[in-house]
Design an enzyme around this catalytic site. Sequence first.
Site, PDB file in Angstrom:
ATOM      1  N   ASP A   1      -2.815  -5.016 -10.250  1.00  0.00           N
ATOM      2  CA  ASP A   1      -4.278  -4.767 -10.595  1.00  0.00           C
ATOM      3  C   ASP A   1      -4.971  -3.464 -10.650  1.00  0.00           C
ATOM      4  O   ASP A   1      -4.752  -2.829  -9.894  1.00  0.00           O
ATOM      5  CB  ASP A   1      -5.189  -5.423  -9.386  1.00  0.00           C
ATOM      6  CG  ASP A   1      -4.582  -6.966  -9.167  1.00  0.00           C
ATOM      7  OD1 ASP A   1      -4.248  -7.681 -10.315  1.00  0.00           O
ATOM      8  OD2 ASP A   1      -4.194  -7.304  -8.173  1.00  0.00           O
TER       9      ASP A   1
ATOM     10  N   ASP B   1      -9.901 -19.516  -8.591  1.00  0.00           N
ATOM     11  CA  ASP B   1     -10.300 -18.709  -7.718  1.00  0.00           C
ATOM     12  C   ASP B   1     -11.101 -19.315  -6.592  1.00  0.00           C
ATOM     13  O   ASP B   1     -12.114 -19.885  -6.860  1.00  0.00           O
ATOM     14  CB  ASP B   1     -11.067 -17.293  -8.353  1.00  0.00           C
ATOM     15  CG  ASP B   1     -10.190 -16.518  -9.152  1.00  0.00           C
ATOM     16  OD1 ASP B   1      -8.885 -16.915  -9.568  1.00  0.00           O
ATOM     17  OD2 ASP B   1     -10.566 -15.469  -9.589  1.00  0.00           O
TER      18      ASP B   1
END
Length: 237
Positions: free
Chosen positions: A129, A8
């Site tokens: 998500d 990330d």
Amino acid sequence: MEIIPAIDMQGGRCVRLYQGDFQRVTVYDDDPVAVAHRWVAQGAPRLHLVDLDGARSGHPVHTDIIRAIVQSVDAPVQLGGGLRSIAAVERALELGVQRVILGTAAVHDPELIRQLVQQFGDAIAIAVDARNDMAATAGWTETAAISAIDLVERMAALGVRRVIYTDIARDGTLSEPNIATTRALVRPGGPAIIASGGISTIDHLRRLAEVGVEGAIVGRALYTGDLSLSDALAAVQ
């Protein structure tokens, strides 16, 4: 089952968020390219890159780093974060990314997803998500009025063949993945499911393998050393 390390990126660095909260960030390395090399050297079959700044801004930000990773590692790369148009997807694929991941667009622009699947096929994956089982968008800062399970069904009807499911409440927590919802998403003839969020032990990986997921994305546990990539890979051979 593939074990896929997550990288990330925020502000040019390799970070992890806690439950997707941009205010609760831990920096693990200043050089995402070096991190990518490390995971591939340890046997990673694929890398999962997330452009966190891109997810918030709506367009990819870490293009140079992504290009450097793709050009220098001997493993396929999948990329998510800020990919919300055909042009953005085309640019990502031109960088050499094998698979692009769209989340916000799946909720707000299903027609775009249909077009992308028709044009790019297996290169398109959808990020589902979920917070409290409801889909989240815009870098996980907004919650939509559709459940994770319904969103997967909607995407399957559009021809989507691969879904990355993340339980946001577990992401970055080293707790455990949401096995129950993951199991509900794995269906014969449905999209392949890649699980993410809270995966931190060999037992978690074995339980996910039993559920029938195609892959498991592991982030914080690899960076803290709670889980070694070599042990994870060996456990699911």
